[in-house]
Design an enzyme around this catalytic site. Structure first.
Site, PDB file in Angstrom:
ATOM      1  N   GLU A 183       0.823  -1.214   0.000  1.00  0.00           N
ATOM      2  CA  GLU A 183       0.000   0.000   0.000  1.00  0.00           C
ATOM      3  C   GLU A 183       0.856   1.263   0.000  1.00  0.00           C
ATOM      4  O   GLU A 183       0.732   2.125   0.881  1.00  0.00           O
ATOM      5  CB  GLU A 183      -0.985  -0.019   1.174  1.00  0.00           C
ATOM      6  CG  GLU A 183      -2.021  -1.134   1.040  1.00  0.00           C
ATOM      7  CD  GLU A 183      -3.145  -1.074   2.070  1.00  0.00           C
ATOM      8  OE1 GLU A 183      -3.141  -0.160   2.927  1.00  0.00           O
ATOM      9  OE2 GLU A 183      -4.039  -1.931   2.001  1.00  0.00           O
TER      10      GLU A 183
ATOM     11  N   GLU B  54      -5.030  -8.628  -0.763  1.00  0.00           N
ATOM     12  CA  GLU B  54      -5.880  -8.334   0.396  1.00  0.00           C
ATOM     13  C   GLU B  54      -7.317  -8.215  -0.092  1.00  0.00           C
ATOM     14  O   GLU B  54      -7.623  -7.366  -0.929  1.00  0.00           O
ATOM     15  CB  GLU B  54      -5.450  -7.047   1.114  1.00  0.00           C
ATOM     16  CG  GLU B  54      -4.131  -7.172   1.852  1.00  0.00           C
ATOM     17  CD  GLU B  54      -3.801  -5.957   2.720  1.00  0.00           C
ATOM     18  OE1 GLU B  54      -4.747  -5.283   3.196  1.00  0.00           O
ATOM     19  OE2 GLU B  54      -2.602  -5.698   2.915  1.00  0.00           O
TER      20      GLU B  54
END
Length: 509
Positions: free
Chosen positions: A177, A308
């Site tokens: 991220e 994810e």
């Protein structure tokens, strides 16, 4: 009673792309009780363990044929310095987990413990490296420490810590991220970092790295395009540079707002349908990112990794808000079943997916009770188990010529029947979900190009979508044999009660 009948055509003799076993992957972050109190209980625990690793958790996951495990994060990965987690445990420094609860961690679960866990599981390790607060040398050294044989500074360090032979570690994440907790970078900033880190994460001996660049959040297609441009030029002559071999994508099913995501077990029918609409959106996202990638990589040399995914609810009352502990209902299981049907359709580009997370966090497979030590298998766990024969099987296209029943949910239309199929080793597996909360449906499987014998069906459902498992009622939502399958002239007719997940398996005649 009459039910809606949905005809579905499956050509058993026309194989599609292989469904990688790695789309059934898992994720274990240093977050809440996922590692400490979940996977790892310490060598002094009264619970059966091997080097501190909880063995009933291992046994439960081995029953899923768990293909890979992503670690140590998540956001935690970009503040984790791996050398703090090697060597004698009593000499490892304590660190502060600033992302998840601001708790102190003793680093007793580190690189050697993770690799031991993967060996016990029979799973491939997927390591997320520290790009946010680390250095290129730090990650390069970690690769060398784990995978190099012969003699070098990191090899000598590994041997001093008790491991002579290198491990095989293919999967490496170049940060996590990067658009958020991994550094708040722009796409251009991160693309430059990914080239640099990818360059110095070396292949040692026969260990060939599969580097995964930290990709987009949800529908940020511009991020994906920037990373694809970094690998090469637009067009059919695209030959990707070897900086990384895949891009990641993150998407969570959140029907509420970020500040009030909704309750895991207390919800009404409207909440249920909003959840399913948000879950179904993963098809749009995989299609969108794949389309961008196809423009630059028509040969599909670069993989897409959804590392994810899952439902995200408000934490259970009375628990640490930084630990992300939530219950897991039949609704969560149906979200998982829908995701897998979509993953199977994207098998040509999607090479891996990792549910968040495996134990005690978000949409977990397993919940462990901190007081009694009881282990609970969640409804989502059972979807993974019922679907495990799809791993490394050839996908089979499913056509529903009359269209799929739908429900209007706000401005969206939810298709309430989902079907996917595959074949491997002379057997066929068909997975079906009825997402309608109140109405049953029959699916008529028109099986062409072959016949199926020795049919066995299983069903996962309950009296209501809110049903879930606890230490007191561990089998409130558990699979059972499904008797409502009948032979027809064309194939099989399968009854799907409201809010149910059904698998039908048989042998190719």
């Amino acid at each position: 009673m009459n039910h809606i009948v949905v005809p579905a055509i499956i050509n058993l003799d026309v194989k599609g792309p292989v469904i990688s076993r790695h789309v059934y992957g898992h994720f274990a972050e240093h977050l809440g009780r996922c590692i400490y109190g979940g996977f790892y209980v310490g060598e002094d625990s009264d619970l059966p363990n091997a080097g501190g690793i909880r063995l009933d958790v291992v046994d439960a996951l081995r029953a899923l044929n768990i293909p890979n495990l992503r670690w140590p994060g998540g956001c935690f990965a970009d503040e984790y310095h791996w050398k703090d987690g090697i060597g004698p445990k009593d000499q490892r420094p304590v660190m502060v987990n600033t992302h998840w609860g601001n708790v102190e961690e003793n680093n007793h679960f580190g690189t050697h413990e993770f690799m031991a866990l993967c060996e016990l599981l029979g799973a491939e390790p997927y390591i997320s490296g520290n790009v946010g607060s680390g250095t290129v040398q730090e990650m390069s050294d970690w690769v060398e420490y784990l995978t190099r044989e012969g003699d070098s500074p990191m090899v000598r360090l590994r041997k001093a810590n008790g491991r002579d032979e290198p491990w095989r570690v293919r999967f490496w994440g170049l940060g996590n991220e990067a658009w958020g907790c991994g550094g708040h970078m722009t796409a251009q900033q991160y693309a430059a970092e990914a080239r640099r880190y990818g360059t110095y994460c070396r292949d040692h001996g026969g260990n060939r790295l599969y580097r995964v660049a930290a990709g987009a959040n949800s529908d940020d297609y511009a991020w994906t395009e920037t990373l694809m441009k970094t690998l090469g030029d637009l067009g059919c002559a695209y030959r990707p540079q070897p900086f990384y071999q895949a891009l990641s994508l993150h998407y969570y099913t959140i029907p509420g707002t970020w500040d009030d995501k909704g309750d895991a077990t207390v919800f009404d029918t409207d909440d249920y349908y909003r959840t399913m609409v948000q879950a179904a959106r993963v098809d749009e996202l995989l299609t969108g990112h794949s389309t961008v990638m196809d423009c630059y990589d028509p040969g599909r040399n670069v993989g897409l990794v959804l590392d994810e995914w899952g439902t995200w609810w408000n934490v259970e009352p009375g628990t640490n808000p930084g630990f992300l502990y939530q219950q897991n209902t039949l609704r969560d299981a149906l979200v998982a079943g829908l995701h897998f049907d979509i993953f199977h359709r994207h098998a040509g580009r999607l090479v891996m997916a990792n549910i968040a997370q495996t134990v005690n966090v978000l949409q977990a497979m397993i919940l462990t009770d901190p007081d009694s030590g009881a282990l609970v298998l969640t409804p989502t766990y059972h979807v993974f188990e019922m679907n495990k024969a799809h791993q490394d099987a050839a996908s089979l296209r499913v056509d529903i010529p009359s269209g799929v029943p739908g429900r209007e949910v706000g401005t969206a239309t939810l298709r309430t029947v989902s079907v996917s199929a595959s074949r491997k080793d002379g057997r066929v597996l068909v997975s079906m979900s009825n997402l309608d909360a109140g109405e049953a449906v029959d699916v008529e499987l028109d099986l062409r190009g072959g016949a199926v014998t020795d049919v066995h069906a299983r069903i996962l459902t309950a009296d209501r979508p809110q049903a879930h498992n606890t230490p007191e009622t561990p089998d409130a939502v558990a699979p059972r044999t499904h008797q409502q399958v009948t032979a027809t002239a064309a194939g099989l007719r399968v009854h799907l009660p409201a809010h149910s997940f059904v698998t039908v398996q048989g042998r190719l005649a």
